[in-house]
Design a protein around this motif. Structure first.
Motif, short mmCIF file in Angstrom:
data_model
loop_
_atom_site.label_atom_id
_atom_site.label_comp_id
_atom_site.label_asym_id
_atom_site.label_seq_id
_atom_site.Cartn_x
_atom_site.Cartn_y
_atom_site.Cartn_z
N VAL A 122 0.84 -1.20 0.00
CA VAL A 122 0.00 0.00 0.00
C VAL A 122 0.88 1.25 0.00
O VAL A 122 1.99 1.24 0.51
N SER A 166 -14.94 -2.83 -10.23
CA SER A 166 -15.74 -3.70 -9.37
C SER A 166 -16.25 -2.95 -8.14
O SER A 166 -17.28 -3.30 -7.59
N GLN A 167 -15.52 -1.89 -7.72
CA GLN A 167 -15.98 -1.15 -6.54
C GLN A 167 -16.94 -0.01 -6.89
O GLN A 167 -17.61 0.52 -6.01
N LEU A 185 -5.94 7.75 -7.03
CA LEU A 185 -4.82 7.21 -7.81
C LEU A 185 -5.28 6.78 -9.20
O LEU A 185 -4.49 6.78 -10.15
N ASN A 196 -3.67 8.10 -12.70
CA ASN A 196 -3.36 7.26 -13.86
C ASN A 196 -3.93 7.86 -15.14
O ASN A 196 -3.27 7.93 -16.17
N TRP A 198 -5.29 -1.81 -18.27
CA TRP A 198 -4.89 -1.87 -16.85
C TRP A 198 -5.73 -2.92 -16.10
O TRP A 198 -5.23 -3.67 -15.28
N LEU A 209 4.79 -0.25 -10.79
CA LEU A 209 3.85 0.86 -10.84
C LEU A 209 3.09 0.92 -12.17
O LEU A 209 2.42 1.90 -12.48
#
Lengths: 112, 475
Positions: B223, B283-284, B290, B294, B330, B346
């Motif tokens: 994390v 999915s969330q 972050l 990206n 991704w 990363l």
């Protein structure tokens, strides 16, 4: 003397502290704690990667009080720390054998 | 005595251009230090902060020394084979410029020239151009640092960076910018979608594969240690990109302004695209910071090959398309071999490699011939016609797309094979590329005797620099 320990929700700290002050408590120790109970953990997502976090942040309060008011202190914490939702925490008390104020050397209930 | 007034400006110097070029260069430098250093340093685990940040600072330093001694002229000097010739002979004979230093007083202070026959003369000295080109050379290895963190030996990094800069970066820079084969064929790369981002993405991916994955524990518990630092780094990257793309017309004029605006438009579109895709399709179903970063990087990278050649509509399309495609890569391509088998820490291959490739190809579709990079008239102009690119959607046919495609294949293959060979060499020199597992368990403290968040209470001075005070007080 009794050591009353409470594990509460972090945002309830001010309520609990204020009500204990009203009761005449002169000092207490607060620690940031992590724990788990029936509440369970939560999920975090960083750049698409999911992590489960089992341990939930809590506040631990330790306060030593005279036997005569210990029950009242426990009751006060329960009332002021309650939201009614899961994860409100716990309160317990244990007997304390010895207590010394480091500055003066006073012992027993005088040191509280 | 006769008073003499010395004007410190040679006739070829334009103070506005020189100023903008130095400011742009400094902006791009800030993208590396502290931009990338704190973005990567914030996103890694607490135990890898010092290692990550120090690799960024040392990478920047080693590239600069290489650059002034031989790198700059390998990328932008006269062709080593003397130019001329055709086909495969010309290609390999003139793959790089003749290496020599730019450290003499004359080399630094004369008017900048490039091995490529540029359309307009540069209105600033070589020192300006060399520093501007350096900050691009420097950020490229720092980008693929994101692929190899958390296991590469520090010594291996110190040796890999100058080698990579010399043998990979210089070649791609020369072939696309310095007047080499692809430049001659008409392939274009406004500010480095290929030379920098595609190359960094591919090289990082290959390096991550050769190095092997990070420790299992690090992958399971990896994390970030400080999202606020990541926000600082990401913000510096975005605004620093005004120099990245705004500096590449090499004059402080109209196209520099268009490039800056288009860069920001594409980036905003890309950030929002990733955010919405996270909210609708992840999915969330939640917006994540972050994730937005990206998307932001996808937009910045994808507009880089075309910043001053597309119009504003083109910029929006570039941002949305790049961010959308990379989001899918991704989340889904990463589950397919070889991506699922390589620990690109990363995800540099996605946000830089794939976004750079898409951006480069989109030049062939979206470049608007009305967006003119060089259009100076009057006596200061001594080249032929103005310069612009016409993509497929603007009646330019498939030619540009085909040239962009061929150049991309070269950059992918050359960066991959070259990086693989250099890593084998570094492996021999350093007796291995990875720190041992015991060191990896500890991280920063084991490698540097430093940690990002030391606790004063637990640390007691026992010696070292300035120990006089300690001795005096204890006696």
């Amino acid at each position: 003397m009794k050591l009353v320990t409470a594990i509460i929700k972090p945002f309830k700290l001010d309520d609990v502290k204020d009500s204990l002050k009203k009761l005449g408590i002169q000092g207490l120790t607060v620690t940031e704690a992590q724990g788990f109970g029936r509440q369970g953990g939560h999920t975090e997502v960083y750049r698409g990667a999911e992590y489960t976090v089992d341990l939930v942040p809590k506040i631990r309060i330790d306060v030593v009080v005279d036997d005569s008011i210990a029950a009242e202190v426990v009751e006060t914490i329960v009332e002021s720390g309650r939201t009614g939702k899961i994860g409100d925490g716990k309160v317990w008390s244990v007997s304390v054998d010895e207590m010394v104020r480091i500055r003066t050397g006073e012992r027993g209930i005088e040191a509280v | 005595m006769i008073a003499v007034t010395n004007i410190p400006y040679p006739s070829w110097l334009n103070t506005g251009d020189n100023t903008w070029q130095l400011v742009s260069a400094t902006f791009v430098g800030l993208m590396s230090l502290p931009g990338l250093a704190v973005l990567y340093g914030g996103v890694v685990q607490k135990k890898w902060v010092v290692n990550t940040v120090l690799m960024a600072f040392t990478g920047f330093s080693t590239v600069l020394i290489v650059w002034v001694l031989w790198g700059y002229n390998m990328g932008f000097g006269n062709p080593i084979g003397g130019g001329g010739g055709t086909g495969i002979v010309h290609f390999f004979r003139d793959m790089i410029g003749m290496p020599h230093p730019i450290t003499s007083h004359f080399a630094e202070q004369n008017q900048a020239v490039s091995g490529a026959n540029t359309l307009i003369p540069f209105h600033f000295p070589t020192a300006t151009l060399a520093y501007f080109q350096f900050v691009f050379a420097a950020i490229t290895p720092l980008l693929f640092l994101g692929s190899v963190i958390g296991r590469i030996k520090f010594k291996a990094w110190l040796i890999l960076v100058p080698l990579w800069s010399t043998f990979i970066y210089s070649v791609d820079a020369f072939l696309l910018w310095g007047g080499g084969y692809f430049a001659g064929q008409g392939a274009v790369d406004y500010s480095g979608g290929y030379v920098i981002h595609l190359s960094a993405g591919v090289s990082g991916f290959v390096a991550a594969w050769v190095l092997g994955p990070r420790l299992k524990r690090d992958r399971e518990h990896g994390v970030p240690n400080n999202l606020l630092m990541a926000a600082v780094g990401a913000g510096i990257l975005w605004l620093g990109w005004n120099g990245f793309n705004g500096g590449d017309p090499f004059y402080a004029g109209i196209d520099a302004a268009s490039a800056v605006l288009n860069t920001n438009v594409a980036t905003a579109a890309a950030l929002l695209t990733w955010l919405l895709m996270d909210m609708w399709f992840s999915s969330q179903k939640k917006p994540t910071f972050l994730g937005a970063v990206n998307g932001m990087i996808c937009g910045l990278v994808a507009i880089t090959p075309s910043a001053g050649w597309v119009n504003g509509y083109g910029a929006v399309i570039v941002g949305v398309a790049a961010s959308g495609v990379v989001w899918v890569a991704w989340n889904y391509l990463s589950k397919v071999r070889p991506f699922s088998k390589v620990d690109d820490a990363l995800g540099v291959v996605y946000t830089h490699g794939i976004a750079g490739l898409l951006g480069g190809l989109m030049v062939g579709l979206l470049a608007d011939p009305g967006m003119i990079q060089y259009g100076v008239t009057g006596k200061s102009y001594n080249g032929p016609g103005s310069f612009s690119i016409d993509g497929l959607f603007y009646g330019g046919g498939f030619h540009q797309l085909w040239e962009q495609f061929r150049a991309a294949i070269w950059v992918i293959a050359f960066s991959a094979i070259g990086t693989y060979i250099l890593l084998q060499l570094v492996k021999l020199i350093c007796r291995g590329l990875r720190e041992n597992d015991e060191t990896l368990m500890v991280g920063d403290l084991a490698i540097h005797d430093e940690e990002a968040y030391p606790r004063e209470t637990f640390a007691e001075r026992i010696g070292g620099m300035g120990s006089y005070d300690l001795e005096r007080e204890s006696s």
